[in-house]
Scaffold this motif. Sequence first.
Motif: not given
Ligand code: SAH
Length: 281
Positions: A123, A125, A152-153, A155-158, A173-174, A176, A179, A201, A203, A272-273
Amino acid sequence: MKPVDVPPRPGFPLRMPSGFGKAIAPKLIAAGARVTGPAALKNTQKVASMPVPGVPGVPGVAAGLGLDSQAVRARMVQKLAAQGVQDSRVLAAMAQVERHRFVDSALVNQAYEDTSLPIGLGQTISKPNVVARMLELLVKDRDGKLGRVMEIGTGCGYQAALLAQLAAEVYSIERLRGLHDKARDNLRPLRVGNLHLLFGDGMVGYAKGAPYAAIIAAAGGEALPQAWIDQLAVGGRLVAPVQGTNGAQALVVVDKTVHGTTQTLLEAVHFVPLKSGTSQT
Ligand code: SAH
């Protein structure tokens, strides 16, 4: 705290660049998220209530960046403003939040460059310019602080840390586990009381926090999950990357009104997807 008062630090070679599914709670539970139902908040990491380590900051080279990085962030913010970011709330948040605390120590010297960086588990940032652009879209035409926001996502929390400055309450929400844990570690010393980290999730959103004044996604799918639209408040706004029919991603802004939703497709982006389900890795 002027940078000129600070002796040069050999370990700080900072380079300045020149440059839709449905909102179904049982699915969330089946995915191991346990973010709905009576025990929901047990899985919510309220950063403020966590123990603060003896030495605030991150280990290694990043630990010595506190004083110097303020000036470097100010330059980053100037550059963002020159690139067209205008909202003072967004610029102030970006001047405040220490991006170098969210990247691996080997990448610290690139933390304030306008570049995306790997954060582990495949993944990234997003680059500061894209983060600022999305945050500005989110707060545009709204006064003061946003109410409740869902990200949603994590990631590293930034971006979550930035959102916490722009909103009353943030649910991030994350999917993985690795992360989610990393973001919690990164955010712990910052003691952000209005930020709730959720493992699940995204989604399916987080119905318990709904309705949201704003929803922001850092991962792009083929369509916007219906749950996000359902959990958006009337008068609320969603900003997310979404894949077009040609496979290319673009930013989309969804505004929800009493009459329904309006969608505005903006510039091309590379996120990222968006994936369904969770992973313990
Ligand atoms: N805003 C983050 C960017 C992280 S990249 C930052 O500041 O670091 C996007 C993130 O979305 C990835 O960590 C990926 O695991 C997460 N992601 C992808 N699909 C997801 C889902 N369905 N639910 C939660 N997180 C998801």
